[in-house]
Structures are given as structure tokens and as C-alpha cells.
Scaffold this active site. Sequence first.
Site, mmCIF file in Angstrom:
data_model
loop_
_atom_site.group_PDB
_atom_site.id
_atom_site.type_symbol
_atom_site.label_atom_id
_atom_site.label_comp_id
_atom_site.label_asym_id
_atom_site.label_seq_id
_atom_site.Cartn_x
_atom_site.Cartn_y
_atom_site.Cartn_z
ATOM 1 N N TRP A 143 42.625 -32.704 2.491
ATOM 2 C CA TRP A 143 41.372 -33.341 2.912
ATOM 3 C C TRP A 143 41.440 -34.853 2.673
ATOM 4 O O TRP A 143 41.068 -35.664 3.520
ATOM 5 C CB TRP A 143 40.206 -32.717 2.141
ATOM 6 C CG TRP A 143 38.834 -33.169 2.565
ATOM 7 C CD1 TRP A 143 38.499 -33.863 3.697
ATOM 8 C CD2 TRP A 143 37.592 -32.933 1.880
ATOM 9 N NE1 TRP A 143 37.128 -34.090 3.744
ATOM 10 C CE2 TRP A 143 36.565 -33.521 2.637
ATOM 11 C CE3 TRP A 143 37.272 -32.279 0.686
ATOM 12 C CZ2 TRP A 143 35.219 -33.484 2.242
ATOM 13 C CZ3 TRP A 143 35.939 -32.233 0.293
ATOM 14 C CH2 TRP A 143 34.928 -32.831 1.064
ATOM 15 N N ASP A 202 47.321 -26.981 2.444
ATOM 16 C CA ASP A 202 46.040 -26.580 3.024
ATOM 17 C C ASP A 202 45.460 -27.748 3.803
ATOM 18 O O ASP A 202 45.420 -28.883 3.313
ATOM 19 C CB ASP A 202 45.066 -26.167 1.918
ATOM 20 C CG ASP A 202 43.710 -25.769 2.481
ATOM 21 O OD1 ASP A 202 43.576 -24.622 2.943
ATOM 22 O OD2 ASP A 202 42.782 -26.612 2.467
ATOM 23 N N TYR A 256 39.669 -32.450 9.316
ATOM 24 C CA TYR A 256 40.063 -33.501 8.379
ATOM 25 C C TYR A 256 40.598 -34.699 9.172
ATOM 26 O O TYR A 256 41.747 -34.706 9.609
ATOM 27 C CB TYR A 256 41.123 -33.000 7.401
ATOM 28 C CG TYR A 256 40.653 -31.938 6.430
ATOM 29 C CD1 TYR A 256 39.301 -31.647 6.265
ATOM 30 C CD2 TYR A 256 41.564 -31.223 5.662
ATOM 31 C CE1 TYR A 256 38.874 -30.682 5.369
ATOM 32 C CE2 TYR A 256 41.145 -30.251 4.754
ATOM 33 C CZ TYR A 256 39.796 -29.986 4.619
ATOM 34 O OH TYR A 256 39.388 -29.014 3.726
ATOM 35 N N HIS A 271 35.986 -21.855 8.333
ATOM 36 C CA HIS A 271 35.719 -23.019 7.485
ATOM 37 C C HIS A 271 34.261 -23.037 7.015
ATOM 38 O O HIS A 271 33.405 -23.659 7.637
ATOM 39 C CB HIS A 271 36.061 -24.299 8.249
ATOM 40 C CG HIS A 271 36.233 -25.492 7.367
ATOM 41 N ND1 HIS A 271 36.733 -26.688 7.831
ATOM 42 C CD2 HIS A 271 35.972 -25.696 6.051
ATOM 43 C CE1 HIS A 271 36.771 -27.558 6.840
ATOM 44 N NE2 HIS A 271 36.298 -26.976 5.754
ATOM 45 N N SER A 315 37.171 -19.527 4.015
ATOM 46 C CA SER A 315 36.842 -20.522 3.003
ATOM 47 C C SER A 315 35.333 -20.433 2.824
ATOM 48 O O SER A 315 34.583 -20.522 3.801
ATOM 49 C CB SER A 315 37.253 -21.928 3.468
ATOM 50 O OG SER A 315 36.984 -22.888 2.466
#
Length: 328
Positions: free
Chosen positions: A21, A51, A56, A122, A153
Site C-alpha cells: 500500500w 500483498d 493502490y 477488498h 480482506s
Amino acid sequence: MQSRKFGRTGRDVSEIGFGSWAIGAAWGEVNDDDAVAALHAALDAGVTFIDTADVYGDGRSEKLIARVMKERGGERPFIATKAGKRLPAQTVEGFSQKNLTDWVDRSLKYLEADTLDLVQLHCPLTDLYYHPEVFERLDRLVEQGKIRNYGVSVERVEEALKAMQYPGVVSVQIIFNAFRQRPAEMFFDLAKKNDVAVIARVPLASGLLSGKFKADTKFETTDHRLFNRNGEAFDVGETFSGVPYEVGLAAVERIRPLVLGDTTMAKFALRWILMFDAVTVVIPGARNPAQARSNAEAAELPPLSDELMGKIRDIYDQDIKPYVHQRW
């Protein structure tokens, strides 16, 4: 670097991974050269799990990962991405077969991959977990060979427990650190029972547990630790793990004397997470090579004593638990 079994996938991954991220967006400015160098440093240190997510930096993180894979050649690490946050508004209807396929195809292109190792929904809205047709659509993408595995997630333990009822869910990514200890209760036991991999994200509570912040620390305007302090942009639990900043700073000062020797608070915080055998991989972020190497070194620390673990639990119970435990 030690490895742990990634659930039912048949793959082993390093217990310290790389969360990307920070090299994508929302953590202040990170230039491409530093991001690429950080990825190389992590992989050189034995990291075999990366990940990322399609949002992002609107694909920037995925493209940087592809660039590093091309520069290195050889066997690729396990690369997990996420999908669903590109919707203009979060609805169950938005997770249609077409949208899921489009998101996966875009990630395949940006990661320059033939098949995605893992696609995670997500942090969708809670109601989605009560719609089995969404998970059936993911099954179709597996059948088509576009993805090898899928997981979720989540923001809340409730969502993790519900997700594990779907047989195709091989992994759950969840916030877990010394300031967010609730997953270690029922969820961890069930994850082990169901052979579901656990990816621990936000392991340093957005840097709070590094011990480097003060009351007057300034964050860039592009850093979520400034613009999402109160949940203005997304779930407040993603920023400082939902702990009020001043409360977190005070708790850090109680933890600081427990960090002995020449190690850092950040490494100590990561080693604390690795004490839980239900955790498959921890994914700290890194904005430069030094941070990436330091994160990987946490795996070399000796196990923490029962006494230390108890003291961390007491600090959580007394200072942090009232703010976060029942919320997530």
C-alpha cells in the site's frame, strides 16, 4: 526467514511479507526508485509473499511489482492482490461477474501474469458475505484459470467468521497487532481448524507501534494518517488501527520499556504477531530498502516470553480495548 503453510493452497510463504500500500499511495510521497529498491531489498532478505491491490495508486503498486519481477527474473514470489474498491459506491450488485472479471483482467495485465496467485475481495460491505452468488462467481474465475485462489480482506471479525463458511475461501486478511487483539480469540482457532491462511495487516498500527511518533509529528497531506484520522476517507480502523492517536502514543510509552537489547520497537511488534501460530504471514509496508530489511529481520528475533506476552495483553486490556475491541 522461516516459512509457514499458506492454508490449503499447497504453497509455503515467508512469515514476513511485503505490504505494498505504501508504495502505491496514501502514505506520503514515495518515488518509483525507492519503491523498487524496497521491493528488491525485501525479496533479497527472503520475503516470498507480496500483498497489493488494484486501487493502490490506481494500479501503480501492481505495475511496480511487475517491474521488479521483470528485473529479477526466476521464480516469482506469491503475489496477492485485491479487487472491489474501484466501485464508485460499495454495493453487493457491484460485484457482478462482469465487474469481477474486468478487475481481474486489469490486475493480470498490470502484474504481467498469466494467472493471479490470490485475489481477495477488498473489504466489501458486510452484507456481501451473505450472498453466496458472489463467491460462486469467484469459483468461475478459478475454473477459467484467471485466478488460482481467492480470499477476503475484512474489517470485522464477524465478516471473517462468515467468509470461512465458503469452501473456496483459502485466506482471510485482517488487522492484527498489539493494539487490535480480538482476532486472537475465536477467529484464530476457527482459521486453524478450517486450514484457512491468515494475513495480518496494519501490523504496526500505521507506524504507531514503531515508537517513532510524537504528539507533534507532522504527516503529509497525501498521508492517510492525516486525512483519514477520523475516518473521513475510509474505515477509521485502517488508520492507527482505530486507536485515538494520543491514546496510542501513551500506550506505546508503556510498551517501550519492554523492548530489550538493541532491537527496535517495530521489530518487537512484528515478533509479537509471529507468536500466534494461526498467523500465516505478516505484511508490514516499506517505503525504502532500510525499512524492508528491518521488517524482515523481525523474523530472526527469539520468541517472546510468556511474561512479556502477558504484559502486552495487560496494556491492551487497560488502555486500548475500550476503543477498538467490540467495534471490529
